[in-house]
Each structure stands twice: as structure tokens, then as C-alpha cells.
Design a protein around this motif. Structure first.
Motif, PDB file in Angstrom:
ATOM      1  N   ALA A  65       0.861  -1.185   0.000  1.00 19.22           N
ATOM      2  CA  ALA A  65       0.000   0.000   0.000  1.00 19.22           C
ATOM      3  C   ALA A  65       0.897   1.235   0.000  1.00 19.22           C
ATOM      4  CB  ALA A  65      -0.915   0.003   1.216  1.00 19.22           C
ATOM      5  N   VAL A  66       0.553   2.216  -0.840  1.00 19.07           N
ATOM      6  CA  VAL A  66       1.363   3.426  -0.983  1.00 19.07           C
ATOM      7  C   VAL A  66       0.478   4.656  -0.819  1.00 19.07           C
ATOM      8  CG1 VAL A  66       2.852   4.782  -2.510  1.00 19.07           C
ATOM      9  CG2 VAL A  66       2.996   2.285  -2.521  1.00 19.07           C
ATOM     10  N   VAL A  67       0.953   5.609  -0.012  1.00 17.57           N
ATOM     11  CA  VAL A  67       0.287   6.901   0.152  1.00 17.57           C
ATOM     12  C   VAL A  67       1.333   7.985  -0.044  1.00 17.57           C
ATOM     13  CG1 VAL A  67      -0.949   8.431   1.719  1.00 17.57           C
ATOM     14  CG2 VAL A  67      -1.439   5.986   1.737  1.00 17.57           C
ATOM     15  N   THR A  68       1.031   9.007  -0.850  1.00 15.21           N
ATOM     16  CA  THR A  68       1.978  10.080  -1.126  1.00 15.21           C
ATOM     17  C   THR A  68       1.359  11.442  -0.830  1.00 15.21           C
ATOM     18  OG1 THR A  68       1.294  10.193  -3.437  1.00 15.21           O
ATOM     19  CG2 THR A  68       3.156   8.758  -2.921  1.00 15.21           C
ATOM     20  N   LYS A  69       2.219  12.377  -0.442  1.00 18.01           N
ATOM     21  CA  LYS A  69       1.790  13.750  -0.204  1.00 18.01           C
ATOM     22  C   LYS A  69       2.890  14.701  -0.661  1.00 18.01           C
ATOM     23  CE  LYS A  69      -1.224  12.921   3.800  1.00 18.01           C
ATOM     24  NZ  LYS A  69      -1.459  13.247   5.230  1.00 18.01           N
ATOM     25  N   LEU A  70       2.499  15.721  -1.416  1.00 18.18           N
ATOM     26  CA  LEU A  70       3.432  16.761  -1.840  1.00 18.18           C
ATOM     27  C   LEU A  70       3.239  17.998  -0.980  1.00 18.18           C
ATOM     28  CD1 LEU A  70       3.496  16.586  -5.743  1.00 18.18           C
ATOM     29  CD2 LEU A  70       5.510  16.764  -4.281  1.00 18.18           C
ATOM     30  N   LYS A  71       4.346  18.651  -0.638  1.00 18.54           N
ATOM     31  CA  LYS A  71       4.283  19.873   0.158  1.00 18.54           C
ATOM     32  C   LYS A  71       5.164  20.937  -0.480  1.00 18.54           C
ATOM     33  CE  LYS A  71       1.552  18.661   3.539  1.00 18.54           C
ATOM     34  NZ  LYS A  71       2.057  18.515   4.919  1.00 18.54           N
ATOM     35  N   GLY A  72       4.665  22.179  -0.490  1.00 22.55           N
ATOM     36  CA  GLY A  72       5.404  23.310  -1.037  1.00 22.55           C
ATOM     37  C   GLY A  72       4.459  24.364  -1.554  1.00 22.55           C
ATOM     38  N   ALA A  73       4.984  25.542  -1.863  1.00 19.91           N
ATOM     39  CA  ALA A  73       4.173  26.638  -2.396  1.00 19.91           C
ATOM     40  C   ALA A  73       5.021  27.465  -3.355  1.00 19.91           C
ATOM     41  CB  ALA A  73       3.631  27.523  -1.278  1.00 19.91           C
ATOM     42  N   ALA A  74       4.356  28.034  -4.382  1.00 22.13           N
ATOM     43  CA  ALA A  74       5.044  28.853  -5.379  1.00 22.13           C
ATOM     44  C   ALA A  74       4.062  29.878  -5.924  1.00 22.13           C
ATOM     45  CB  ALA A  74       5.591  27.984  -6.507  1.00 22.13           C
ATOM     46  N   VAL A  75       4.602  30.956  -6.506  1.00 17.77           N
ATOM     47  CA  VAL A  75       3.800  32.025  -7.097  1.00 17.77           C
ATOM     48  C   VAL A  75       4.156  32.133  -8.572  1.00 17.77           C
ATOM     49  CG1 VAL A  75       3.269  34.492  -7.081  1.00 17.77           C
ATOM     50  CG2 VAL A  75       3.656  33.285  -4.926  1.00 17.77           C
ATOM     51  N   ALA A  76       3.124  32.235  -9.444  1.00 21.32           N
ATOM     52  CA  ALA A  76       3.363  32.338 -10.883  1.00 21.32           C
ATOM     53  C   ALA A  76       2.239  33.136 -11.524  1.00 21.32           C
ATOM     54  CB  ALA A  76       3.460  30.959 -11.515  1.00 21.32           C
ATOM     55  N   GLU A  77       2.536  33.738 -12.708  1.00 24.92           N
ATOM     56  CA  GLU A  77       1.542  34.468 -13.480  1.00 24.92           C
ATOM     57  C   GLU A  77       0.663  33.482 -14.232  1.00 24.92           C
ATOM     58  OE1 GLU A  77       1.039  37.686 -13.666  1.00 24.92           O
ATOM     59  OE2 GLU A  77       2.756  38.438 -12.501  1.00 24.92           O
ATOM     60  N   VAL A  78      -0.643  33.696 -14.195  1.00 21.94           N
ATOM     61  CA  VAL A  78      -1.604  32.837 -14.888  1.00 21.94           C
ATOM     62  C   VAL A  78      -2.321  33.671 -15.936  1.00 21.94           C
ATOM     63  CG1 VAL A  78      -3.542  31.262 -14.659  1.00 21.94           C
ATOM     64  CG2 VAL A  78      -1.894  31.472 -12.795  1.00 21.94           C
ATOM     65  N   GLY A  79      -1.757  33.713 -17.139  1.00 21.21           N
ATOM     66  CA  GLY A  79      -2.394  34.426 -18.249  1.00 21.21           C
ATOM     67  C   GLY A  79      -2.791  35.847 -17.860  1.00 21.21           C
ATOM     68  N   GLY A  80      -4.035  36.188 -18.121  1.00 25.62           N
ATOM     69  CA  GLY A  80      -4.516  37.515 -17.781  1.00 25.62           C
ATOM     70  C   GLY A  80      -5.073  37.610 -16.380  1.00 25.62           C
ATOM     71  N   ALA A  81      -4.945  36.533 -15.587  1.00 20.37           N
ATOM     72  CA  ALA A  81      -5.479  36.540 -14.233  1.00 20.37           C
ATOM     73  C   ALA A  81      -4.492  37.071 -13.214  1.00 20.37           C
ATOM     74  CB  ALA A  81      -5.905  35.128 -13.846  1.00 20.37           C
ATOM     75  N   GLY A  82      -3.290  37.440 -13.640  1.00 25.41           N
ATOM     76  CA  GLY A  82      -2.301  37.999 -12.727  1.00 25.41           C
ATOM     77  C   GLY A  82      -1.567  36.927 -11.930  1.00 25.41           C
ATOM     78  N   ARG A  83      -0.904  37.369 -10.875  1.00 25.86           N
ATOM     79  CA  ARG A  83      -0.117  36.456 -10.055  1.00 25.86           C
ATOM     80  C   ARG A  83      -1.036  35.582  -9.207  1.00 25.86           C
ATOM     81  NH1 ARG A  83       5.192  37.496  -9.363  1.00 25.86           N
ATOM     82  NH2 ARG A  83       5.212  36.867  -7.169  1.00 25.86           N
ATOM     83  N   ARG A  84      -0.625  34.343  -9.090  1.00 32.16           N
ATOM     84  CA  ARG A  84      -1.451  33.380  -8.364  1.00 32.16           C
ATOM     85  C   ARG A  84      -0.558  32.475  -7.526  1.00 32.16           C
ATOM     86  NH1 ARG A  84      -4.830  28.441 -11.267  1.00 32.16           N
ATOM     87  NH2 ARG A  84      -4.877  27.084  -9.438  1.00 32.16           N
ATOM     88  N   LEU A  85      -1.022  32.198  -6.327  1.00 32.43           N
ATOM     89  CA  LEU A  85      -0.305  31.280  -5.444  1.00 32.43           C
ATOM     90  C   LEU A  85      -0.706  29.847  -5.772  1.00 32.43           C
ATOM     91  CD1 LEU A  85       1.511  30.807  -2.910  1.00 32.43           C
ATOM     92  CD2 LEU A  85      -0.609  30.834  -1.574  1.00 32.43           C
ATOM     93  N   TRP A  86       0.306  28.989  -5.914  1.00 30.51           N
ATOM     94  CA  TRP A  86       0.076  27.570  -6.169  1.00 30.51           C
ATOM     95  C   TRP A  86       0.487  26.789  -4.924  1.00 30.51           C
ATOM     96  CZ3 TRP A  86      -1.071  25.292 -11.172  1.00 30.51           C
ATOM     97  CH2 TRP A  86      -1.289  26.246 -12.172  1.00 30.51           C
ATOM     98  N   ASP A  87      -0.451  25.987  -4.391  1.00 28.66           N
ATOM     99  CA  ASP A  87      -0.116  25.110  -3.278  1.00 28.66           C
ATOM    100  C   ASP A  87      -0.433  23.672  -3.659  1.00 28.66           C
ATOM    101  OD1 ASP A  87      -2.843  24.925  -3.135  1.00 28.66           O
ATOM    102  OD2 ASP A  87      -3.045  26.067  -1.272  1.00 28.66           O
ATOM    103  N   ALA A  88      -0.414  22.777  -2.674  1.00 28.82           N
ATOM    104  CA  ALA A  88      -0.564  21.348  -2.966  1.00 28.82           C
ATOM    105  C   ALA A  88      -1.867  21.019  -3.676  1.00 28.82           C
ATOM    106  CB  ALA A  88      -0.457  20.544  -1.671  1.00 28.82           C
ATOM    107  N   ALA A  89      -2.935  21.778  -3.394  1.00 29.96           N
ATOM    108  CA  ALA A  89      -4.214  21.515  -4.044  1.00 29.96           C
ATOM    109  C   ALA A  89      -4.203  21.897  -5.519  1.00 29.96           C
ATOM    110  CB  ALA A  89      -5.328  22.267  -3.327  1.00 29.96           C
ATOM    111  N   ASP A  90      -3.234  22.736  -5.942  1.00 27.32           N
ATOM    112  CA  ASP A  90      -3.170  23.210  -7.327  1.00 27.32           C
ATOM    113  C   ASP A  90      -2.171  22.423  -8.166  1.00 27.32           C
ATOM    114  OD1 ASP A  90      -4.974  25.411  -6.840  1.00 27.32           O
ATOM    115  OD2 ASP A  90      -3.329  26.378  -5.763  1.00 27.32           O
ATOM    116  N   TYR A  91      -0.960  22.162  -7.626  1.00 23.33           N
ATOM    117  CA  TYR A  91       0.087  21.581  -8.462  1.00 23.33           C
ATOM    118  C   TYR A  91       0.202  20.064  -8.325  1.00 23.33           C
ATOM    119  CZ  TYR A  91       2.754  22.019  -4.078  1.00 23.33           C
ATOM    120  OH  TYR A  91       3.174  21.960  -2.774  1.00 23.33           O
ATOM    121  N   ALA A  92      -0.507  19.449  -7.395  1.00 15.38           N
ATOM    122  CA  ALA A  92      -0.457  17.998  -7.243  1.00 15.38           C
ATOM    123  C   ALA A  92      -1.748  17.393  -7.768  1.00 15.38           C
ATOM    124  CB  ALA A  92      -0.250  17.617  -5.777  1.00 15.38           C
ATOM    125  N   ARG A  93      -1.629  16.417  -8.670  1.00 12.34           N
ATOM    126  CA  ARG A  93      -2.794  15.744  -9.242  1.00 12.34           C
ATOM    127  C   ARG A  93      -2.618  14.223  -9.101  1.00 12.34           C
ATOM    128  NH1 ARG A  93      -5.641  19.588 -12.359  1.00 12.34           N
ATOM    129  NH2 ARG A  93      -4.993  21.599 -11.473  1.00 12.34           N
TER     130      ARG A  93
END
Length: 379
Positions: A65-93
Motif C-alpha cells: 500500500a502506498v500513500v503520497t503527499k506533496l508539500k510546497g508553495a510557489a507564485v506564478a503568473e496565470v495568463g490575464g489573471a495575474g499572479r497566483r499562489l500555487w499550493d498542494a491543491a493546485d500543483y499535485a494531481r
């Protein structure tokens, strides 16, 4: 005469053969005998017992049995939506991963798309046109973004393309020169793995059993100092696979994480520890996702993201071994058989290949008959 011949044949059936041991002073055959014996002994002790552990019963593969979790945060520009914070709910799929996990490292954003008509992208070959006849109405654009409307329109001052009905404006395909989420190299991946060997009813987890709630928040895996802390830095994993994070993060890729368990249950359970290895499986990995919303006029819009990133494929392998009388007896019997085969080989050399083979043959095989006088007295 016929009766005598028949009697001779029947007498041969009643003959008895017994082994005769002859000591020969042949140094070449003697040396060959000792060398073959040493080879068999080395094979049994070195390979069968030490390496293959032929005295153990084994259980393979384990239930894992395997369980994984990613941790970290980053900020990046998202098209015309401006700067956006990316956390585990955004960059981990998916956010709560298992054997497969995807980490976003780069993306192309197409903001505020709505269903309507617009020119197809000139990067799509099937959309290039010079007149309306090149754009038959109702045909989908091959590898494009919508359905042709029957019109050939200007995309810009240099290109004409078919007008389509689809999500407009069409998808942006300009890839950034550098990964937008370069900070992801310092993200950490927690891999919790539990294995169970059903034959021996033995279970083991790769995490340290501790009452300190801060241990896994501060430790990083090290094969020598922290082997029970399966928290890996992403950059270290990529480099262990023979790649640099900057190159792989730009267009994505796939990395295999292999966890190997080799448990000798004749030793304490604490010595059963996993080994981790990393390999580059593929380059260029991406997929698309969209978020939908309505404006104040109840018109449907979406923000399209083409996500590039690193896919981690985690596989678990291993075996467990424990002493058992049956495989031990089989290995011991195999050793006795090999020593017997050594004697057979030396006999073949002595009786067929040696220069004095005829002499040794006569000495080894002898027909023993009782004295003639005793035979007549018995008759």
C-alpha cells in the motif's frame, strides 16, 4: 547347446555387482578431483547458502500500500489573471496521491474562453486556407479546436485560417522559455509504503515509528542518517534519475520510483529496510484542464490550462525469506548429488581419456569367481 546358452543367460541375470575401490597414484586426476570438489563446495557455500539463501522459504511479491503527499508553495503568473499562489491543491494531481502522482512545473494559460466563432490557430495545418471552399462547413478541424463554419478569415496580417465554432479565443500554444513553477524543485514528496508478506504474516512500514509529531516535518531522506524518513526533495529525485530539474520541468517527464524490500526474517525485523531507486521513464508529459464560471449575464466562460510537469510512478517490489527444513534439505541433497557427480566425472577421465585407461579399467572391473575345488565339492 541351446540349454547351455539359456542357462548362461539366466545365470547372468543372477549375477551381483558390488563397488570396488581402487587407489590410483594419478596426480592429474587427483588434482582434478580436488578442484571439482572445491568448486562444488564454493558453489554450495557461496551461491546456494550465502547469496541465494537456499535454506530459506520465500514469499514474493508482497502486498503493498502506498500513500503520497506533496508539500510546497510557489507564485506564478496565470495568463490575464495575474499572479497566483500555487499550493498542494493546485500543483499535485491528485492532491492525495497513491502509486501515481503528477507535479505541475510549467503551464500555458488561455484565459476567459467562451463558446463562439473565431479564426483557428495557424499552427493547425488543416485550418490553413485561401478561400471559403477550403473550409467545408460542419467538418471538424483535424487536431484543431472546433468545427469549421465554412468561412476563410484573416487570423493576422500574414495568415488566413478557417473560422471555427468552439472555445474562443483558441488555445494559446506559446511555451514559456523557463518553467513558471521553478520553485517546485524544493518541494518535498512524502512516500509512505507498507508491505505485508502473507506467508509469514509479517508487515513492515518504511516510516519511523515515533511519537514526535514534528519529525516528518523537519527530516529529509538520507540512506545513511535518515533511512526511515521517506521525505524526498523533488530536485534530489530528478538528479538521482540522471536528469536536471530545469530541463525536465520545462516540458515535463516521467520518473519511476522503485521501492525494493529484501527481508531476512531470521534476523531482527528492524534490519528489514527498503531501498529506493529512481529512473527517467519518459520526456515531455502534459495534459489540459479547465475551470468554468458564469459572468453576470449568465454566459459560460472557462480558463484553460495546459499543464506540464513530472509524473512519479511508484512501484513496490521485494521478497522475504525464513528458515525452513524443506528447502534446507533440498539444498543439502543437491550438494551430495554434486559431490557424487564429481566422482563420476573423474572416473570417466581416468577410464576413457587417460593414457593408461586400459590398465585402470582392468584394475577397476574384476570378475570374482569362487575357487574351482570348492565349487566341485559343493556340487
Amino acid at each position: 547347446m541351446a540349454g547351455a546358452a539359456a542357462g548362461g543367460q539366466c545365470g547372468g541375470l543372477l549375477d551381483y555387482k558390488t563397488a570396488k575401490f581402487a587407489l590410483t597414484r594419478n596426480r592429474r586426476v587427483g588434482l582434478l578431483h580436488r578442484l571439482l570438489q572445491l568448486g562444488v563446495l564454493g558453489y554450495l557455500l557461496g551461491w546456494v547458502l550465502l547469496v541465494r539463501k537456499g535454506y530459506q522459504d520465500t514469499d514474493v511479491p508482497p502486498r503493498a500500500a502506498v500513500v503520497t503527499k506533496l508539500k510546497g508553495a510557489a507564485v506564478a503568473e496565470v495568463g490575464g489573471a495575474g499572479r497566483r499562489l500555487w499550493d498542494a491543491a493546485d500543483y499535485a494531481r491528485p492532491p492525495q496521491g497513491e502509486n501515481v502522482l503528477f507535479l505541475v512545473t510549467n503551464f500555458i494559460a488561455t484565459a476567459k474562453q467562451a463558446q463562439g466563432t473565431c479564426p483557428e490557430s495557424p499552427s493547425v495545418l488543416d485550418a490553413m486556407c485561401t478561400e471559403d471552399a477550403d473550409c467545408p462547413m460542419g467538418n471538424p478541424v483535424v487536431r484543431g479546436n472546433g468545427i469549421k463554419t465554412g468561412k476563410c478569415v484573416m487570423f493576422n496580417t500574414t495568415h488566413s485560417t478557417c473560422e471555427i465554432y468552439g472555445w474562443c479565443p483558441v488555445e494559446n500554444n506559446t511555451l514559456p522559455r523557463k518553467p513558471l513553477l521553478a520553485e517546485a524543485e524544493n518541494f518535498t514528496l512524502f512516500i509512505k509504503n507498507t508491505v505485508h508478506f502473507t506467508k509469514f504474516n509479517f508487515s513492515k512500514c518504511n516510516t519511523l515509528q515515533t511519537n514526535d509529531p514534528t519529525y516528518f516535518k523537519s527530516c529529509t531522506y538520507d540512506p545513511f542518517f535518515n533511512p526511515s524518513c521517506p521525505v524526498f526533495r523533488v530536485r534530489d529525485m530528478v538528479e538521482a534519475a540522471g536528469e536536471t530539474f530545469g530541463d525536465l520541468a520545462l516540458q515535463g517527464g516521467s520518473i519511476g520510483v522503485r521501492i525494493d524490500w529484501d527481508c531476512d526474517l531470521d534476523h531482527p525485523a528492524a534490519q528489514c529496510q527498503p531501498q529506493y531507486s529512481f529512473s527517467l521513464q519518459d520526456r515531455r508529459y502534459n495534459f489540459r484542464t479547465a475551470s468554468y464560471y458564469w459572468d453576470s449575464q449568465r454566459r459560460l466562460y472557462r480558463n484553460l490550462l495546459k499543464l506540464y510537469g513530472i509524473r512519479f510512478d511508484i512501484s513496490v517490489h521485494g521478497q522475504a525469506g525464513k528458515f525452513s527444513i524443506i528447502p534446507a534439505a533440498v539444498s543439502f541433497g543437491t550438494g551430495i548429488a554434486f559431490f557424487g557427480a564429481v566422482t563420476v566425472v573423474c572416473d570417466l577421465v581416468l577410464l576413457y581419456l587417460d593414457a593408461k585407461a586400459d590398465f585402470y579399467w582392468k584394475e577397476k572391473f574384476e570378475e570374482a569367481k569362487p575357487p574351482k575345488g570348492k565349487t566341485e565339492a559343493a556340487a
